[in-house]
Design a protein around this motif. Structure first.
Motif, PDB file in Angstrom:
ATOM      1  N   HIS A   6      -4.631  11.797  -1.937  1.00 40.16           N
ATOM      2  CA  HIS A   6      -4.608  12.774  -0.845  1.00 40.16           C
ATOM      3  C   HIS A   6      -5.844  12.538   0.017  1.00 40.16           C
ATOM      4  O   HIS A   6      -6.954  12.565  -0.502  1.00 40.16           O
ATOM      5  CB  HIS A   6      -4.673  14.196  -1.397  1.00 40.16           C
ATOM      6  N   ILE A  42      -0.883   9.070   0.134  1.00 39.63           N
ATOM      7  CA  ILE A  42      -0.403   7.712  -0.125  1.00 39.63           C
ATOM      8  C   ILE A  42       0.061   7.651  -1.577  1.00 39.63           C
ATOM      9  O   ILE A  42      -0.690   8.006  -2.489  1.00 39.63           O
ATOM     10  CB  ILE A  42      -1.505   6.682   0.167  1.00 39.63           C
ATOM     11  N   GLU A  43       1.327   7.284  -1.765  1.00 33.71           N
ATOM     12  CA  GLU A  43       1.881   7.172  -3.114  1.00 33.71           C
ATOM     13  C   GLU A  43       1.925   5.711  -3.501  1.00 33.71           C
ATOM     14  O   GLU A  43       2.452   4.880  -2.748  1.00 33.71           O
ATOM     15  CB  GLU A  43       3.296   7.755  -3.154  1.00 33.71           C
ATOM     16  N   LEU A  44       1.359   5.397  -4.657  1.00 41.73           N
ATOM     17  CA  LEU A  44       1.305   3.995  -5.099  1.00 41.73           C
ATOM     18  C   LEU A  44       1.867   3.852  -6.494  1.00 41.73           C
ATOM     19  O   LEU A  44       1.721   4.757  -7.324  1.00 41.73           O
ATOM     20  CB  LEU A  44      -0.143   3.491  -5.138  1.00 41.73           C
ATOM     21  N   LEU A  46       1.326   1.554  -9.742  1.00 43.53           N
ATOM     22  CA  LEU A  46       0.337   0.623 -10.285  1.00 43.53           C
ATOM     23  C   LEU A  46       0.857   0.019 -11.582  1.00 43.53           C
ATOM     24  O   LEU A  46       1.452   0.711 -12.407  1.00 43.53           O
ATOM     25  CB  LEU A  46      -0.980   1.355 -10.562  1.00 43.53           C
ATOM     26  N   GLU A  48      -1.186  -1.192 -13.794  1.00 42.41           N
ATOM     27  CA  GLU A  48      -2.187  -0.765 -14.781  1.00 42.41           C
ATOM     28  C   GLU A  48      -1.686   0.429 -15.601  1.00 42.41           C
ATOM     29  O   GLU A  48      -1.156   1.370 -15.049  1.00 42.41           O
ATOM     30  CB  GLU A  48      -3.457  -0.367 -14.006  1.00 42.41           C
ATOM     31  N   SER A  57      -9.852   1.762 -10.200  1.00 44.10           N
ATOM     32  CA  SER A  57      -9.286   0.860  -9.204  1.00 44.10           C
ATOM     33  C   SER A  57      -8.874   1.643  -7.942  1.00 44.10           C
ATOM     34  O   SER A  57      -9.124   1.206  -6.809  1.00 44.10           O
ATOM     35  CB  SER A  57      -8.110   0.136  -9.861  1.00 44.10           C
ATOM     36  N   ALA A  60     -11.883   2.515  -5.892  1.00 49.19           N
ATOM     37  CA  ALA A  60     -12.322   1.355  -5.102  1.00 49.19           C
ATOM     38  C   ALA A  60     -11.424   1.159  -3.878  1.00 49.19           C
ATOM     39  O   ALA A  60     -11.899   0.878  -2.775  1.00 49.19           O
ATOM     40  CB  ALA A  60     -12.320   0.110  -5.979  1.00 49.19           C
ATOM     41  N   MET A  61     -10.095   1.340  -4.076  1.00 42.52           N
ATOM     42  CA  MET A  61      -9.149   1.204  -2.943  1.00 42.52           C
ATOM     43  C   MET A  61      -9.484   2.219  -1.849  1.00 42.52           C
ATOM     44  O   MET A  61      -9.443   1.908  -0.661  1.00 42.52           O
ATOM     45  CB  MET A  61      -7.722   1.467  -3.415  1.00 42.52           C
ATOM     46  N   LYS A  64     -12.729   1.256  -0.035  1.00 47.18           N
ATOM     47  CA  LYS A  64     -12.659   0.041   0.777  1.00 47.18           C
ATOM     48  C   LYS A  64     -11.625   0.112   1.886  1.00 47.18           C
ATOM     49  O   LYS A  64     -11.773  -0.529   2.917  1.00 47.18           O
ATOM     50  CB  LYS A  64     -12.301  -1.153  -0.122  1.00 47.18           C
ATOM     51  N   LEU A  65     -10.515   0.812   1.643  1.00 43.11           N
ATOM     52  CA  LEU A  65      -9.428   0.738   2.629  1.00 43.11           C
ATOM     53  C   LEU A  65      -8.793   2.073   2.984  1.00 43.11           C
ATOM     54  O   LEU A  65      -8.637   2.400   4.158  1.00 43.11           O
ATOM     55  CB  LEU A  65      -8.332  -0.205   2.113  1.00 43.11           C
ATOM     56  N   LEU A  66      -8.427   2.854   1.962  1.00 40.90           N
ATOM     57  CA  LEU A  66      -7.531   3.984   2.237  1.00 40.90           C
ATOM     58  C   LEU A  66      -8.176   5.121   3.019  1.00 40.90           C
ATOM     59  O   LEU A  66      -7.542   5.726   3.867  1.00 40.90           O
ATOM     60  CB  LEU A  66      -6.924   4.500   0.922  1.00 40.90           C
TER      61      LEU A  66
ATOM     62  N   LEU B  25      -3.948  -4.069   0.610  1.00 42.64           N
ATOM     63  CA  LEU B  25      -4.556  -3.950  -0.723  1.00 42.64           C
ATOM     64  C   LEU B  25      -4.497  -5.293  -1.451  1.00 42.64           C
ATOM     65  O   LEU B  25      -5.480  -5.719  -2.062  1.00 42.64           O
ATOM     66  CB  LEU B  25      -3.860  -2.860  -1.542  1.00 42.64           C
ATOM     67  N   PHE B  30      -6.688  -6.404  -4.735  1.00 41.42           N
ATOM     68  CA  PHE B  30      -6.186  -5.430  -5.707  1.00 41.42           C
ATOM     69  C   PHE B  30      -4.820  -5.911  -6.203  1.00 41.42           C
ATOM     70  O   PHE B  30      -3.847  -5.930  -5.444  1.00 41.42           O
ATOM     71  CB  PHE B  30      -6.064  -4.038  -5.089  1.00 41.42           C
ATOM     72  N   GLY B  32      -1.476  -5.924  -8.940  1.00 36.80           N
ATOM     73  CA  GLY B  32      -0.679  -4.952  -9.692  1.00 36.80           C
ATOM     74  C   GLY B  32      -0.326  -3.697  -8.920  1.00 36.80           C
ATOM     75  O   GLY B  32      -0.051  -2.665  -9.512  1.00 36.80           O
ATOM     76  N   VAL B  33      -0.337  -3.793  -7.583  1.00 33.90           N
ATOM     77  CA  VAL B  33       0.081  -2.639  -6.786  1.00 33.90           C
ATOM     78  C   VAL B  33       1.538  -2.835  -6.398  1.00 33.90           C
ATOM     79  O   VAL B  33       1.888  -3.835  -5.765  1.00 33.90           O
ATOM     80  CB  VAL B  33      -0.795  -2.472  -5.521  1.00 33.90           C
ATOM     81  N   GLY B  34       2.399  -1.926  -6.807  1.00 28.65           N
ATOM     82  CA  GLY B  34       3.818  -2.021  -6.500  1.00 28.65           C
ATOM     83  C   GLY B  34       4.109  -1.376  -5.167  1.00 28.65           C
ATOM     84  O   GLY B  34       3.404  -1.606  -4.186  1.00 28.65           O
ATOM     85  N   GLU B  35       5.146  -0.546  -5.143  1.00 26.28           N
ATOM     86  CA  GLU B  35       5.532   0.074  -3.877  1.00 26.28           C
ATOM     87  C   GLU B  35       4.460   1.069  -3.401  1.00 26.28           C
ATOM     88  O   GLU B  35       3.878   1.797  -4.210  1.00 26.28           O
ATOM     89  CB  GLU B  35       6.859   0.818  -4.045  1.00 26.28           C
ATOM     90  N   VAL B  36       4.220   1.061  -2.114  1.00 27.16           N
ATOM     91  CA  VAL B  36       3.286   2.020  -1.512  1.00 27.16           C
ATOM     92  C   VAL B  36       4.046   2.779  -0.440  1.00 27.16           C
ATOM     93  O   VAL B  36       4.742   2.174   0.373  1.00 27.16           O
ATOM     94  CB  VAL B  36       2.070   1.302  -0.869  1.00 27.16           C
ATOM     95  N   ARG B  37       3.940   4.086  -0.449  1.00 26.20           N
ATOM     96  CA  ARG B  37       4.588   4.881   0.597  1.00 26.20           C
ATOM     97  C   ARG B  37       3.601   5.900   1.141  1.00 26.20           C
ATOM     98  O   ARG B  37       2.788   6.445   0.402  1.00 26.20           O
ATOM     99  CB  ARG B  37       5.840   5.593   0.052  1.00 26.20           C
ATOM    100  N   GLN B  38       3.666   6.111   2.441  1.00 31.07           N
ATOM    101  CA  GLN B  38       2.730   7.054   3.036  1.00 31.07           C
ATOM    102  C   GLN B  38       3.439   8.302   3.532  1.00 31.07           C
ATOM    103  O   GLN B  38       4.511   8.229   4.127  1.00 31.07           O
ATOM    104  CB  GLN B  38       1.966   6.395   4.185  1.00 31.07           C
TER     105      GLN B  38
END
Lengths: 80, 80
Positions: A6, A42-44, A46, A48, A57, A60-61, A64-66, B25, B30, B32-38
């Motif tokens: 969030h 943002i739904e991810l 993983l 892991e 992790s 860190a995301m 660095k980015l989100l 990502l 990074f 091991g990141v699968g689907e990402v949705r915003q």
């Protein structure tokens, strides 16, 4: 593991999108709406499976980015 | 009363923003990141104190303005 990040604007940071939504609601006749603020989720997915590693992790995301940590806060939510 | 409205794209609707985040990502290393949705979160302050009325009013706001119900789902969360 599924994660939700969030991202919200920090308190005190001007939110023109929120303001626009507030005004649009008023003009549509919705009364009694105070402050409106807009954020992102943002739904991810993983690969892991270790909770602590996934959280590190994600942190860190975000850094660095989100999220833009100068003006935004982030909160991480993890589900197995 | 404070409310949070979570707006997410329906399953099956293409999410280019999410795809772009996923690719960014990966390119940052990074794995091991699968689907990402915003999605979006809209936080509102309502003058209404009755829970049922507040929820009905929020539902109307979502249908009329906040969400595009053709491609988006919304979820309402209320706190006193």
């Amino acid at each position: 593991m599924k994660a939700k990040v969030h991202i919200t604007l920090k308190a005190g940071v001007l939110d023109p999108q929120g303001k626009a939504i507030g005004r649009a609601l008023s003009s549509l006749g919705f009364a009694g709406v105070g402050e409106v603020r807009q954020g992102k989720v943002i739904e991810l997915e993983l690969a892991e499976t270790d909770r602590a590693k996934a959280e590190a992790s994600l942190r860190a995301m975000c850094e660095k980015l989100l999220a833009n940590t100068v003006i935004e806060n982030y909160a991480i939510e993890l589900r197995p």
